[in-house]
Every structure is written in structure tokens, then in C-alpha cells.
Scaffold this motif. Structure first.
Motif, PDB file in Angstrom:
ATOM      1  N   GLY A  12       0.808  -1.218   0.000  1.00 57.92           N
ATOM      2  CA  GLY A  12       0.000   0.000   0.000  1.00 57.92           C
ATOM      3  C   GLY A  12       0.838   1.264   0.000  1.00 57.92           C
ATOM      4  N   THR A  72      -1.057  -4.966   2.032  1.00 60.46           N
ATOM      5  CA  THR A  72      -1.325  -3.647   2.608  1.00 60.46           C
ATOM      6  C   THR A  72      -1.923  -2.693   1.588  1.00 60.46           C
ATOM      7  OG1 THR A  72       0.919  -2.858   2.195  1.00 60.46           O
ATOM      8  CG2 THR A  72       0.516  -3.911   4.317  1.00 60.46           C
ATOM      9  N   CYS A  73      -2.123  -3.173   0.367  1.00 59.36           N
ATOM     10  CA  CYS A  73      -2.683  -2.364  -0.709  1.00 59.36           C
ATOM     11  C   CYS A  73      -4.202  -2.443  -0.651  1.00 59.36           C
ATOM     12  CB  CYS A  73      -2.173  -2.888  -2.051  1.00 59.36           C
ATOM     13  SG  CYS A  73      -2.624  -1.846  -3.441  1.00 59.36           S
ATOM     14  N   LYS A  74      -4.844  -1.280  -0.661  1.00 59.60           N
ATOM     15  CA  LYS A  74      -6.300  -1.248  -0.555  1.00 59.60           C
ATOM     16  C   LYS A  74      -7.001  -1.563  -1.870  1.00 59.60           C
ATOM     17  CE  LYS A  74      -6.455   2.042   3.266  1.00 59.60           C
ATOM     18  NZ  LYS A  74      -6.233   1.076   4.279  1.00 59.60           N
ATOM     19  N   THR A  75      -6.330  -1.382  -3.001  1.00 59.92           N
ATOM     20  CA  THR A  75      -6.947  -1.659  -4.302  1.00 59.92           C
ATOM     21  C   THR A  75      -6.553  -3.037  -4.790  1.00 59.92           C
ATOM     22  OG1 THR A  75      -5.114  -0.636  -5.492  1.00 59.92           O
ATOM     23  CG2 THR A  75      -6.970   0.778  -4.940  1.00 59.92           C
ATOM     24  N   LYS A  76      -7.341  -3.588  -5.649  1.00 59.36           N
ATOM     25  CA  LYS A  76      -7.055  -4.918  -6.224  1.00 59.36           C
ATOM     26  C   LYS A  76      -6.117  -4.773  -7.422  1.00 59.36           C
ATOM     27  CE  LYS A  76     -10.689  -7.316  -4.343  1.00 59.36           C
ATOM     28  NZ  LYS A  76     -10.571  -8.480  -3.585  1.00 59.36           N
TER      29      LYS A  76
END
Length: 67
Positions: free
Chosen positions: A7, A62-66
Motif C-alpha cells: 500500500g 497492505t494495498c487497498k486496491t485490487k
């Protein structure tokens, strides 16, 4: 190739740690110098690419987008 799993906050921290490690590389001597180089390059690479293979193996994201 790899799905993004790092993220924005994580990327920022990795970039800062990478820069600090490279500063240590240019100012230190001995084994610490080479350890700092490796750590710095890995941190900057994972920050730039947005993917971390150990995170993928451990199922951490930790990345909120796919994607």
C-alpha cells in the motif's frame, strides 16, 4: 507479473528506509556498507514496483486496491 500487495503508506516507509540505507552505504565502511546497499536496493525496488514477494508468500496485503 506480480499483483500489487504494498500500500501507499508501506511504499513511503520502504522508500524512506531505502534512501537512508543508501546514505549509510555511502558513509559507512566494512560489512555494514554492503548490507546497507542490499537493504536499500531491495526497499527501493519493492517501493517502486508496489509488490513484495515475501508478502505474497505470507498472504500479507497492505494495498487497498485490487491488482
Amino acid at each position: 507479473m506480480f499483483a500489487k500487495n504494498v500500500g501507499s503508506t508501506d511504499r513511503l516507509i520502504r522508500a524512506i528506509v531505502g534512501i537512508v540505507a543508501l546514505v549509510v552505504f555511502f558513509t559507512a565502511a566494512g560489512v555494514l556498507k554492503w548490507i546497507a546497499l542490499i537493504v536499500g536496493l531491495v526497499m527501493l525496488a519493492t517501493a517502486a514496483l508496489g509488490t513484495c514477494p515475501p508478502y505474497a508468500m505470507l498472504g500479507i496485503n497492505t494495498c487497498k486496491t485490487k491488482g
